[in-house]
Write a protein that holds these residues in place. Sequence first.
Motif, mmCIF file in Angstrom:
data_model
loop_
_atom_site.group_PDB
_atom_site.id
_atom_site.type_symbol
_atom_site.label_atom_id
_atom_site.label_comp_id
_atom_site.label_asym_id
_atom_site.label_seq_id
_atom_site.Cartn_x
_atom_site.Cartn_y
_atom_site.Cartn_z
ATOM 1 N N LYS A 23 0.836 -1.200 0.000
ATOM 2 C CA LYS A 23 0.000 0.000 0.000
ATOM 3 C C LYS A 23 0.875 1.256 0.000
ATOM 4 O O LYS A 23 0.582 2.228 -0.709
ATOM 5 N N MET A 24 1.940 1.245 0.754
ATOM 6 C CA MET A 24 2.835 2.395 0.811
ATOM 7 C C MET A 24 3.551 2.620 -0.525
ATOM 8 O O MET A 24 3.737 3.760 -0.956
ATOM 9 N N LEU A 25 3.941 1.528 -1.189
ATOM 10 C CA LEU A 25 4.569 1.646 -2.505
ATOM 11 C C LEU A 25 3.600 2.263 -3.505
ATOM 12 O O LEU A 25 3.965 3.130 -4.304
ATOM 13 N N ASN A 26 2.343 1.780 -3.467
ATOM 14 C CA ASN A 26 1.321 2.343 -4.352
ATOM 15 C C ASN A 26 1.158 3.832 -4.116
ATOM 16 O O ASN A 26 1.043 4.633 -5.053
ATOM 17 N N GLU A 27 1.123 4.215 -2.857
ATOM 18 C CA GLU A 27 0.918 5.625 -2.511
ATOM 19 C C GLU A 27 2.070 6.492 -3.001
ATOM 20 O O GLU A 27 1.857 7.616 -3.470
ATOM 21 N N LYS A 28 3.284 5.975 -2.905
ATOM 22 C CA LYS A 28 4.438 6.733 -3.391
ATOM 23 C C LYS A 28 4.364 6.934 -4.897
ATOM 24 O O LYS A 28 4.709 8.011 -5.421
ATOM 25 N N LEU A 29 3.921 5.903 -5.616
ATOM 26 C CA LEU A 29 3.765 6.033 -7.064
ATOM 27 C C LEU A 29 2.678 7.051 -7.397
ATOM 28 O O LEU A 29 2.866 7.928 -8.242
ATOM 29 N N ILE A 30 1.539 6.935 -6.722
ATOM 30 C CA ILE A 30 0.416 7.850 -6.984
ATOM 31 C C ILE A 30 0.808 9.295 -6.695
ATOM 32 O O ILE A 30 0.468 10.208 -7.463
ATOM 33 N N GLU A 31 1.547 9.508 -5.617
ATOM 34 C CA GLU A 31 1.965 10.860 -5.246
ATOM 35 C C GLU A 31 2.896 11.480 -6.286
ATOM 36 O O GLU A 31 2.979 12.709 -6.399
ATOM 37 N N SER A 32 3.586 10.652 -7.046
ATOM 38 C CA SER A 32 4.529 11.151 -8.051
ATOM 39 C C SER A 32 3.852 11.561 -9.356
ATOM 40 O O SER A 32 4.481 12.201 -10.207
ATOM 41 N N LEU A 33 2.594 11.197 -9.528
ATOM 42 C CA LEU A 33 1.892 11.466 -10.782
ATOM 43 C C LEU A 33 1.457 12.922 -10.876
ATOM 44 O O LEU A 33 1.162 13.568 -9.874
ATOM 45 N N ASP A 34 1.405 13.434 -12.093
ATOM 46 C CA ASP A 34 0.936 14.795 -12.318
ATOM 47 C C ASP A 34 -0.540 14.908 -11.952
ATOM 48 O O ASP A 34 -1.319 13.951 -12.105
ATOM 49 N N GLU A 35 -0.929 16.081 -11.503
ATOM 50 C CA GLU A 35 -2.329 16.345 -11.190
ATOM 51 C C GLU A 35 -3.162 16.363 -12.474
ATOM 52 O O GLU A 35 -2.676 16.762 -13.535
ATOM 53 N N ILE A 36 -4.392 15.922 -12.373
ATOM 54 C CA ILE A 36 -5.316 15.996 -13.502
ATOM 55 C C ILE A 36 -5.834 17.435 -13.597
ATOM 56 O O ILE A 36 -6.316 17.991 -12.615
ATOM 57 N N THR A 37 -5.728 18.033 -14.772
ATOM 58 C CA THR A 37 -6.142 19.430 -14.939
ATOM 59 C C THR A 37 -7.604 19.540 -15.352
ATOM 60 O O THR A 37 -8.193 18.577 -15.869
ATOM 61 N N LEU A 89 -9.262 9.232 -15.351
ATOM 62 C CA LEU A 89 -7.990 9.755 -15.839
ATOM 63 C C LEU A 89 -6.852 9.416 -14.880
ATOM 64 O O LEU A 89 -5.726 9.138 -15.302
ATOM 65 N N LYS A 90 -7.142 9.425 -13.584
ATOM 66 C CA LYS A 90 -6.125 9.060 -12.591
ATOM 67 C C LYS A 90 -5.730 7.588 -12.748
ATOM 68 O O LYS A 90 -4.545 7.232 -12.666
ATOM 69 N N LYS A 91 -6.726 6.724 -12.952
ATOM 70 C CA LYS A 91 -6.440 5.302 -13.161
ATOM 71 C C LYS A 91 -5.599 5.100 -14.416
ATOM 72 O O LYS A 91 -4.683 4.271 -14.445
ATOM 73 N N GLN A 92 -5.932 5.872 -15.459
ATOM 74 C CA GLN A 92 -5.183 5.785 -16.708
ATOM 75 C C GLN A 92 -3.720 6.167 -16.485
ATOM 76 O O GLN A 92 -2.808 5.477 -16.943
ATOM 77 N N LYS A 93 -3.491 7.252 -15.769
ATOM 78 C CA LYS A 93 -2.125 7.694 -15.480
ATOM 79 C C LYS A 93 -1.377 6.647 -14.652
ATOM 80 O O LYS A 93 -0.184 6.405 -14.857
ATOM 81 N N PHE A 94 -2.088 6.035 -13.709
ATOM 82 C CA PHE A 94 -1.480 5.014 -12.861
ATOM 83 C C PHE A 94 -1.034 3.820 -13.700
ATOM 84 O O PHE A 94 0.084 3.308 -13.540
ATOM 85 N N GLU A 95 -1.876 3.380 -14.617
ATOM 86 C CA GLU A 95 -1.539 2.245 -15.481
ATOM 87 C C GLU A 95 -0.366 2.578 -16.392
ATOM 88 O O GLU A 95 0.517 1.746 -16.629
ATOM 89 N N GLU A 96 -0.364 3.800 -16.924
ATOM 90 C CA GLU A 96 0.735 4.225 -17.786
ATOM 91 C C GLU A 96 2.053 4.233 -17.012
ATOM 92 O O GLU A 96 3.088 3.796 -17.521
ATOM 93 N N ALA A 97 1.998 4.719 -15.779
ATOM 94 C CA ALA A 97 3.201 4.760 -14.946
ATOM 95 C C ALA A 97 3.691 3.348 -14.644
ATOM 96 O O ALA A 97 4.899 3.072 -14.680
ATOM 97 N N LEU A 98 2.768 2.435 -14.351
ATOM 98 C CA LEU A 98 3.146 1.040 -14.086
ATOM 99 C C LEU A 98 3.810 0.412 -15.306
ATOM 100 O O LEU A 98 4.816 -0.292 -15.193
ATOM 101 N N ALA A 99 3.242 0.667 -16.489
ATOM 102 C CA ALA A 99 3.803 0.112 -17.714
ATOM 103 C C ALA A 99 5.236 0.598 -17.928
ATOM 104 O O ALA A 99 6.117 -0.167 -18.332
ATOM 105 N N ASN A 100 5.466 1.876 -17.651
ATOM 106 C CA ASN A 100 6.815 2.415 -17.786
ATOM 107 C C ASN A 100 7.779 1.766 -16.801
ATOM 108 O O ASN A 100 8.932 1.475 -17.134
#
Length: 287
Positions: free
Chosen positions: A113-127, A250-261
């Motif tokens: 859960k903490m790893l997930n949170e660190k990844l999510i916190e690194s993502l750009d905000e949805i505008t 959009l947040k889920k999409q960004k999360f998946e893109e980050a995971l793929a990278n």
Amino acid sequence: MRKTMLALTLTASILALSACSDNNATDNEVIATTKAGSVTKADLYNEMKGSVGAQAFENLILKKAISNEYEVSDKELKAAIKEQKESYGENFEAFLKQQNWTEAFFEQQVELKMLNEKLIESLDEITEEQIKAEYEKMKKEIHARHIVVDDEKTAKEVIAKLKEDGDFAELAKEYSTETVAKETGGDLGWFGPGKMVQEFEDAAFTLPENELSEPVKTSFGYHVIEVTETRDVELTESYEELKPGIENGLKKQKFEEALANLVSKVDVDLKDETFKSVLEGWQGTDK
């Protein structure tokens, strides 16, 4: 082609699969005996591999990919575990029993859960602009067809034949790696945003009617897309009502893109072809 959101969660049974790789045990180690015969570590692994193996493999790879980029310190982890235990109070042991978890597994869940949170916190905000753009897409549906092949060279070969008045449906049946294309000729029917993988959707929703796309790469291969019709959709909810759901998508999409990278960065060398399709689903996303 339909988009799937893969949750990064581990169940007790899934974690047990990884436990079968304990270096202190051999594949032939007996973990239970019965009058009908023994059960070995290898028996357990093979049984679970066929039932929860794909999900287990995916989750373990994703966890390794995140931990390669983000770190949870011992101090952070111990503090989080303590906080979580205290939140359950005297009911902690009952909680573990109800979930069929060991305390060690509980601690691994906290770390995940903490790893997930660190990844999510690194993502750009949805505008606001991104949300509004997605909202505008929701006012439109398209009727499209496609031919999906393994490589860009073949996709360009298909495009050339289509431009020479080749029959789309027949070429889809001949070339497409999608099994259902044999029956549909590549016809995807009508669909709106959020129904296809992002690369496909981005290309299809910007494509003029009756024009062929350039090869579009997704985790499924290389697509040649044609939009045959478009139609307007009357939304029954206002922008403000739909905004939270759009933003979450959009947040889920960004999360998946980050995971793929992250998966691409760890350069997975697959030793068991059983899980090839799972890995391709992440490695095929080129961001």
